[in-house]
Motif scaffolding. Sequence first.
Motif, PDB file in Angstrom:
ATOM      1  N   TYR A 191      92.605 122.667  36.290  1.00 25.37           N
ATOM      2  CA  TYR A 191      92.406 122.474  37.726  1.00 25.37           C
ATOM      3  C   TYR A 191      92.114 123.818  38.377  1.00 25.37           C
ATOM      4  O   TYR A 191      92.513 124.870  37.873  1.00 25.37           O
ATOM      5  CB  TYR A 191      93.614 121.807  38.376  1.00 25.37           C
ATOM      6  CG  TYR A 191      94.894 122.619  38.359  1.00 25.37           C
ATOM      7  CD1 TYR A 191      95.301 123.352  39.469  1.00 25.37           C
ATOM      8  CD2 TYR A 191      95.718 122.645  37.232  1.00 25.37           C
ATOM      9  CE1 TYR A 191      96.477 124.093  39.458  1.00 25.37           C
ATOM     10  CE2 TYR A 191      96.887 123.372  37.212  1.00 25.37           C
ATOM     11  CZ  TYR A 191      97.262 124.096  38.328  1.00 25.37           C
ATOM     12  OH  TYR A 191      98.429 124.832  38.308  1.00 25.37           O
ATOM     13  N   SER A 192      91.410 123.778  39.497  1.00 21.25           N
ATOM     14  CA  SER A 192      90.991 125.010  40.169  1.00 21.25           C
ATOM     15  C   SER A 192      91.510 125.026  41.601  1.00 21.25           C
ATOM     16  O   SER A 192      92.073 124.045  42.106  1.00 21.25           O
ATOM     17  CB  SER A 192      89.466 125.113  40.183  1.00 21.25           C
ATOM     18  OG  SER A 192      88.915 124.231  41.162  1.00 21.25           O
ATOM     19  N   LEU A 223      97.333 119.721  42.301  1.00 20.63           N
ATOM     20  CA  LEU A 223      96.189 119.913  41.415  1.00 20.63           C
ATOM     21  C   LEU A 223      94.885 119.549  42.123  1.00 20.63           C
ATOM     22  O   LEU A 223      93.937 120.313  42.132  1.00 20.63           O
ATOM     23  CB  LEU A 223      96.344 119.091  40.132  1.00 20.63           C
ATOM     24  CG  LEU A 223      97.156 119.716  39.002  1.00 20.63           C
ATOM     25  CD1 LEU A 223      98.608 119.891  39.395  1.00 20.63           C
ATOM     26  CD2 LEU A 223      97.054 118.884  37.734  1.00 20.63           C
ATOM     27  N   SER A 224      94.837 118.364  42.701  1.00 22.33           N
ATOM     28  CA  SER A 224      93.704 117.888  43.501  1.00 22.33           C
ATOM     29  C   SER A 224      92.362 118.198  42.845  1.00 22.33           C
ATOM     30  O   SER A 224      92.052 117.683  41.788  1.00 22.33           O
ATOM     31  CB  SER A 224      93.784 118.468  44.914  1.00 22.33           C
ATOM     32  OG  SER A 224      94.979 118.067  45.546  1.00 22.33           O
ATOM     33  N   HIS A 225      91.552 119.065  43.469  1.00 21.34           N
ATOM     34  CA  HIS A 225      90.196 119.356  42.989  1.00 21.34           C
ATOM     35  C   HIS A 225      90.020 120.848  42.775  1.00 21.34           C
ATOM     36  O   HIS A 225      90.655 121.629  43.453  1.00 21.34           O
ATOM     37  CB  HIS A 225      89.177 118.880  44.013  1.00 21.34           C
ATOM     38  CG  HIS A 225      89.166 117.398  44.240  1.00 21.34           C
ATOM     39  ND1 HIS A 225      88.830 116.488  43.260  1.00 21.34           N
ATOM     40  CD2 HIS A 225      89.463 116.668  45.337  1.00 21.34           C
ATOM     41  CE1 HIS A 225      88.901 115.265  43.748  1.00 21.34           C
ATOM     42  NE2 HIS A 225      89.299 115.340  45.006  1.00 21.34           N
ATOM     43  N   LEU A 227      89.360 118.906  39.251  1.00 19.15           N
ATOM     44  CA  LEU A 227      90.259 118.461  38.196  1.00 19.15           C
ATOM     45  C   LEU A 227      89.442 117.948  37.016  1.00 19.15           C
ATOM     46  O   LEU A 227      88.603 117.059  37.167  1.00 19.15           O
ATOM     47  CB  LEU A 227      91.176 117.361  38.724  1.00 19.15           C
ATOM     48  CG  LEU A 227      92.217 116.806  37.755  1.00 19.15           C
ATOM     49  CD1 LEU A 227      93.183 117.892  37.315  1.00 19.15           C
ATOM     50  CD2 LEU A 227      92.986 115.654  38.410  1.00 19.15           C
ATOM     51  N   ASP A 249      94.664 109.766  42.082  1.00 20.80           N
ATOM     52  CA  ASP A 249      94.612 110.972  41.251  1.00 20.80           C
ATOM     53  C   ASP A 249      96.020 111.524  40.998  1.00 20.80           C
ATOM     54  O   ASP A 249      96.334 111.955  39.880  1.00 20.80           O
ATOM     55  CB  ASP A 249      93.745 112.041  41.915  1.00 20.80           C
ATOM     56  CG  ASP A 249      92.266 111.675  41.916  1.00 20.80           C
ATOM     57  OD1 ASP A 249      91.872 110.814  41.105  1.00 20.80           O
ATOM     58  OD2 ASP A 249      91.515 112.238  42.729  1.00 20.80           O
ATOM     59  N   HIS A 265      95.529 126.448  35.100  1.00 20.38           N
ATOM     60  CA  HIS A 265      95.040 126.698  36.453  1.00 20.38           C
ATOM     61  C   HIS A 265      93.964 127.770  36.432  1.00 20.38           C
ATOM     62  O   HIS A 265      94.216 128.903  36.015  1.00 20.38           O
ATOM     63  CB  HIS A 265      96.213 127.144  37.336  1.00 20.38           C
ATOM     64  CG  HIS A 265      95.798 127.633  38.700  1.00 20.38           C
ATOM     65  ND1 HIS A 265      96.450 128.664  39.344  1.00 20.38           N
ATOM     66  CD2 HIS A 265      94.805 127.240  39.532  1.00 20.38           C
ATOM     67  CE1 HIS A 265      95.883 128.873  40.514  1.00 20.38           C
ATOM     68  NE2 HIS A 265      94.880 128.024  40.646  1.00 20.38           N
TER      69      HIS A 265
END
Length: 610
Positions: A191-192, A223-225, A227, A249, A265
Amino acid sequence: MNFNFLKSPFSLFRYREIGARVRRAISRVISRVISRVRRRNSAAHESGRLLAAWPPAAHLAEQRNLEVLLPYRPLISLVIPIYNTPEIYLRNCLDSVLAQSYSNWEACLVDDCSPHPHVRKILQEYAQSDARFRTLFRNTNGHISTATNDGWKMARGEFIGLVDHDDLLWPNALFEVVSELNKNPQLDVIYSDEDKINDREIHSEPFFKPDWSPDLLPNMMFLSHFLVVRRRLVAEIGGYESCFNGTQDWELVLRIAERTESIFHLRKILYSWRIWSGSTAQGEEPAKPYVTSAQERAVAQVIRRRHYQAFLETGPIPNTFRMKFLPVQRRHLSVIILNLQPEFLDKTILTLAYRTDFSPTEIIIVGESNQQERILELRRQSVGGAAADATGVFNSETALRFVEIAPGVDSAGSPRATAEVGRWANAGAEQARGEYLIFLDVGLEALSSDWLTRLVGHLDHAGVGIVGTRLLSPSRHVLHCGYVVGNRRNGTASPYEGLPDTPGYMYQNFLQRNVTGVSIRCFLTPKALFNQLGGFDVSSFPRNHFDLDYCLRAKDAGYRTVYEPASVLISARKAPVPIQKEDLELHKKWDARYPIDPYFIDSNVVTGSL
């Protein structure tokens, strides 16, 4: 002009009052104008910083040349469920996919029976122009979970990347993901960081995230986007469940996290959420009313699946929660009080007696002046009826013992000005009989009686090795909310230390989460782990940093440190004085291993340059 009205005292008062009201009104207008200008300037500055982080064309061209040199070039399937997306946002989204500097991708476009005809037309247009766009047109509207399931089922890639139909992928997103997979091919989830973008293409609200924090995830979907998940894992858990539409999600990742710890990450913004009236990125409140209910059910499922003994509580902001963990079984707990200032000893003793609903097995008081008579007198008073409702230290089943430490001396034989606290803590632990150890400072008062129960409950979870809490001064200023490491910092204290009790960036000070280390002033750990690590390293850190060093050694051994913000303790004592020699030793030992703190978002990153 006739000023006779001023002759009346009442009229004069009214005249002055009217003038004051006018001045206050003008002042409010000026303040609003200044505030608006400042917000506009701040937003422009923030947007400029984010645009500066956007990869330049030359950098993207270099990535395209480097792609052929990568030994591992997995196919990434971007799953994009689509429903009635405005044409401009849909095209922008698909164009951002086309702009990727990594070429081995496919986009699985699933139209969830959009009634607007332009959607089908645009999808067919892109599919005809580039075979990597693959389309599926559903005959009925199944909502986002069903459409996303259709997307990953038609995917052929080893990994799937989740993209919303109105958002933007940064052009280097897939290359950065695949570059990391070449370094760590065993990763299952990447994830970013992310930001937001409005209809004027202005970037704002960057979300810089902590590294993988399993104890934060049930409290907040961080985490979201962007992903990216290994497709095999999604298939193993059966994909999305439609009853969690709106938080699909988060619910998916909660289940995936129970099957793998290979989660990484990427500390780069690679994704922009679109802000518009139909987007969940618009404001803090969910765009759809059923989202909060779905979130609560998703987190409640975690409690049931993992067999936690816990109550689910509402978090400090929308879309967050907090769990009150209860010990699964009765634990034998040794409380070790480090009696550094005897005049403050009563506060901690009375907190254990009157503000603690978890009775320890024993109390061990460590110090050069052991205060035995004073403690025994407190017990005699309570047994005599003065404190009939007392628990904890005054419980007849709780043993009370004392460990006297010989005064420390320096090389010249003179008494040391600063106690070797690490040596005191080791001496107390050596005498302890409990399976859990909690080290406490003197001068502590609890705000709630469940503070100790909340801490002990975390140790029932696999991988948790240390638990600490939020420490405040009597004036409610932050004394401790987790340690921070890294070669960019001169010390280990959080930058929030000394500030009024504050939620911090992304409310991290008010959320259960993983931290690099916690203070010896309230430090809970299993006796078995303490013995495994050889206790505190007092040869290198006799006075300071032995607690943080212990947490870092535990981390390297596979254990996590948890920060529990709901167990608030008020400390009457000031923070320990830094020891320069030990500061240097800490940096020498750990900076190469942890150049950046894995969990704390440095305020210099948030407010300064990217």
